[in-house]
Design a protein around this motif. Sequence first.
Motif, PDB file in Angstrom:
ATOM      1  N   MET A 120       0.881  -1.141   0.021  1.00 43.09           N
ATOM      2  CA  MET A 120      -0.062   0.002  -0.177  1.00 43.09           C
ATOM      3  C   MET A 120       1.000   1.461   0.059  1.00 43.09           C
ATOM      4  SD  MET A 120      -2.759  -0.876   2.823  1.00 43.09           S
ATOM      5  CE  MET A 120      -4.088   0.453   2.275  1.00 43.09           C
ATOM      6  N   THR A 121       0.392   2.096  -0.498  1.00 37.96           N
ATOM      7  CA  THR A 121       1.036   3.607  -0.654  1.00 37.96           C
ATOM      8  C   THR A 121       0.863   4.147   0.520  1.00 37.96           C
ATOM      9  OG1 THR A 121      -0.827   4.838  -1.584  1.00 37.96           O
ATOM     10  CG2 THR A 121       0.581   3.762  -3.122  1.00 37.96           C
ATOM     11  N   GLN A 122       1.796   5.135   1.015  1.00 43.00           N
ATOM     12  CA  GLN A 122       1.871   5.954   2.080  1.00 43.00           C
ATOM     13  C   GLN A 122       0.422   6.579   2.344  1.00 43.00           C
ATOM     14  OE1 GLN A 122       4.689   9.041   2.417  1.00 43.00           O
ATOM     15  NE2 GLN A 122       4.284   9.226   4.605  1.00 43.00           N
ATOM     16  N   SER A 123      -0.086   7.298   1.361  1.00 42.68           N
ATOM     17  CA  SER A 123      -1.600   7.864   1.189  1.00 42.68           C
ATOM     18  C   SER A 123      -2.691   6.981   1.561  1.00 42.68           C
ATOM     19  CB  SER A 123      -1.514   8.608  -0.287  1.00 42.68           C
ATOM     20  OG  SER A 123      -1.848   7.625  -1.128  1.00 42.68           O
ATOM     21  N   GLU A 124      -2.366   5.726   1.122  1.00 44.17           N
ATOM     22  CA  GLU A 124      -3.459   4.867   1.562  1.00 44.17           C
ATOM     23  C   GLU A 124      -3.557   4.385   2.907  1.00 44.17           C
ATOM     24  OE1 GLU A 124      -3.873   2.073  -2.708  1.00 44.17           O
ATOM     25  OE2 GLU A 124      -2.262   1.957  -1.517  1.00 44.17           O
ATOM     26  N   HIS A 125      -2.313   4.327   3.503  1.00 44.94           N
ATOM     27  CA  HIS A 125      -2.123   3.977   4.682  1.00 44.94           C
ATOM     28  C   HIS A 125      -2.784   5.146   5.834  1.00 44.94           C
ATOM     29  CE1 HIS A 125       0.256   0.403   5.156  1.00 44.94           C
ATOM     30  NE2 HIS A 125       1.169   0.730   3.984  1.00 44.94           N
ATOM     31  N   LEU A 126      -2.356   6.250   5.130  1.00 46.25           N
ATOM     32  CA  LEU A 126      -2.904   7.384   5.917  1.00 46.25           C
ATOM     33  C   LEU A 126      -4.548   7.615   5.897  1.00 46.25           C
ATOM     34  CD1 LEU A 126      -2.259  10.050   7.504  1.00 46.25           C
ATOM     35  CD2 LEU A 126      -2.020  11.411   5.130  1.00 46.25           C
ATOM     36  N   ILE A 127      -5.015   7.460   4.679  1.00 48.17           N
ATOM     37  CA  ILE A 127      -6.390   7.420   4.427  1.00 48.17           C
ATOM     38  C   ILE A 127      -7.011   6.314   5.547  1.00 48.17           C
ATOM     39  CG2 ILE A 127      -8.484   6.805   2.877  1.00 48.17           C
ATOM     40  CD1 ILE A 127      -6.668   8.157   0.959  1.00 48.17           C
ATOM     41  N   LEU A 128      -6.617   5.172   5.752  1.00 46.66           N
ATOM     42  CA  LEU A 128      -7.258   4.103   6.443  1.00 46.66           C
ATOM     43  C   LEU A 128      -7.000   4.539   7.968  1.00 46.66           C
ATOM     44  CD1 LEU A 128      -6.173   0.960   4.550  1.00 46.66           C
ATOM     45  CD2 LEU A 128      -8.272   1.806   4.984  1.00 46.66           C
ATOM     46  N   ALA A 129      -5.833   5.021   8.284  1.00 49.71           N
ATOM     47  CA  ALA A 129      -5.437   5.583   9.653  1.00 49.71           C
ATOM     48  C   ALA A 129      -6.399   6.366  10.155  1.00 49.71           C
ATOM     49  CB  ALA A 129      -4.171   6.070  10.145  1.00 49.71           C
ATOM     50  N   ILE A 130      -6.756   7.557   9.257  1.00 56.02           N
ATOM     51  CA  ILE A 130      -7.645   8.480   9.546  1.00 56.02           C
ATOM     52  C   ILE A 130      -9.068   8.106   9.644  1.00 56.02           C
ATOM     53  CG2 ILE A 130      -8.752  10.628   8.654  1.00 56.02           C
ATOM     54  CD1 ILE A 130      -6.095  11.510   7.469  1.00 56.02           C
ATOM     55  N   ALA A 131      -9.513   7.057   8.682  1.00 53.05           N
ATOM     56  CA  ALA A 131     -10.826   6.399   8.754  1.00 53.05           C
ATOM     57  C   ALA A 131     -11.132   5.656  10.048  1.00 53.05           C
ATOM     58  CB  ALA A 131     -11.057   5.575   7.444  1.00 53.05           C
ATOM     59  N   ASN A 132      -9.996   5.045  10.411  1.00 50.56           N
ATOM     60  CA  ASN A 132     -10.179   4.132  11.711  1.00 50.56           C
ATOM     61  C   ASN A 132     -10.604   5.109  12.987  1.00 50.56           C
ATOM     62  OD1 ASN A 132      -9.892   1.755  13.271  1.00 50.56           O
ATOM     63  ND2 ASN A 132      -7.917   2.644  14.029  1.00 50.56           N
TER      64      ASN A 132
END
Length: 84
Positions: free
Chosen positions: A1-13
Amino acid sequence: MTQSEHLILAIANQWSTELQEKDSDYTNSHLPAGKVQNEHRDGAMLSDHSRQLCNLLKTINTQLEAVRSQQRQANRNMGLNQSV
Protein backbone atom coordinates in the motif's frame (compact mmCIF):
# COMPACT_ATOMS: atom_id res chain seq x y z
CA MET A 1 0.00 0.00 0.00
CA THR A 2 1.11 3.52 -0.62
CA GLN A 3 1.74 6.00 2.13
CA SER A 4 -1.42 7.92 1.23
CA GLU A 5 -3.53 4.75 1.44
CA HIS A 6 -2.10 4.00 4.89
CA LEU A 7 -2.91 7.55 5.96
CA ILE A 8 -6.49 7.35 4.65
CA LEU A 9 -7.09 4.10 6.54
CA ALA A 10 -5.56 5.49 9.73
CA ILE A 11 -7.77 8.58 9.54
CA ALA A 12 -10.86 6.48 8.73
CA ASN A 13 -10.14 4.22 11.70
CA GLN A 14 -9.75 7.19 14.05
CA TRP A 15 -12.93 8.75 12.69
CA SER A 16 -14.94 5.54 13.11
CA THR A 17 -13.64 5.09 16.67
CA GLU A 18 -14.71 8.62 17.57
CA LEU A 19 -18.14 8.09 15.99
CA GLN A 20 -18.66 4.90 17.97
CA GLU A 21 -17.62 6.61 21.21
CA LYS A 22 -20.01 9.51 20.56
CA ASP A 23 -22.77 7.03 19.66
CA SER A 24 -22.18 5.14 22.89
CA ASP A 25 -22.14 8.35 24.96
CA TYR A 26 -25.29 9.62 23.21
CA THR A 27 -27.15 6.36 23.73
CA ASN A 28 -26.07 5.96 27.35
CA SER A 29 -27.11 9.51 28.17
CA HIS A 30 -30.64 8.75 26.92
CA LEU A 31 -31.10 5.52 28.89
CA PRO A 32 -33.17 5.60 32.06
CA ALA A 33 -31.18 4.88 35.21
CA GLY A 34 -30.80 1.15 35.86
CA LYS A 35 -31.89 0.14 32.35
CA VAL A 36 -29.77 -2.46 30.54
CA GLN A 37 -28.78 -1.45 27.06
CA ASN A 38 -30.16 -3.89 24.46
CA GLU A 39 -28.90 -4.71 20.96
CA HIS A 40 -31.32 -2.44 19.09
CA ARG A 41 -30.97 1.02 20.53
CA ASP A 42 -33.72 3.57 20.10
CA GLY A 43 -32.33 7.08 19.88
CA ALA A 44 -28.88 5.89 18.78
CA MET A 45 -26.91 8.38 16.74
CA LEU A 46 -25.59 5.76 14.27
CA SER A 47 -27.67 3.40 12.17
CA ASP A 48 -26.95 -0.33 12.26
CA HIS A 49 -25.36 -0.03 8.82
CA SER A 50 -23.05 2.77 9.97
CA ARG A 51 -22.12 0.77 13.05
CA GLN A 52 -21.24 -2.22 10.85
CA LEU A 53 -19.04 -0.03 8.65
CA CYS A 54 -17.22 1.31 11.70
CA ASN A 55 -16.61 -2.24 12.93
CA LEU A 56 -15.36 -3.23 9.48
CA LEU A 57 -12.87 -0.35 9.51
CA LYS A 58 -11.66 -1.49 12.93
CA THR A 59 -11.19 -5.05 11.64
CA ILE A 60 -9.30 -3.87 8.57
CA ASN A 61 -7.05 -1.66 10.68
CA THR A 62 -6.33 -4.50 13.13
CA GLN A 63 -5.43 -6.86 10.28
CA LEU A 64 -3.18 -4.26 8.62
CA GLU A 65 -1.37 -3.59 11.89
CA ALA A 66 -0.75 -7.33 12.29
CA VAL A 67 0.70 -7.56 8.77
CA ARG A 68 2.89 -4.49 9.32
CA SER A 69 4.16 -5.94 12.58
CA GLN A 70 5.02 -9.24 10.90
CA GLN A 71 6.84 -7.40 8.10
CA ARG A 72 8.84 -5.32 10.58
CA GLN A 73 9.76 -8.43 12.53
CA ALA A 74 10.81 -10.26 9.36
CA ASN A 75 12.99 -7.30 8.29
CA ARG A 76 14.54 -7.15 11.76
CA ASN A 77 15.30 -10.87 11.73
CA MET A 78 17.03 -10.77 8.34
CA GLY A 79 20.06 -9.04 9.81
CA LEU A 80 20.22 -11.22 12.93
CA ASN A 81 20.40 -14.66 11.33
CA GLN A 82 23.59 -14.31 9.33
CA SER A 83 25.93 -17.20 10.08
CA VAL A 84 29.30 -16.97 8.33
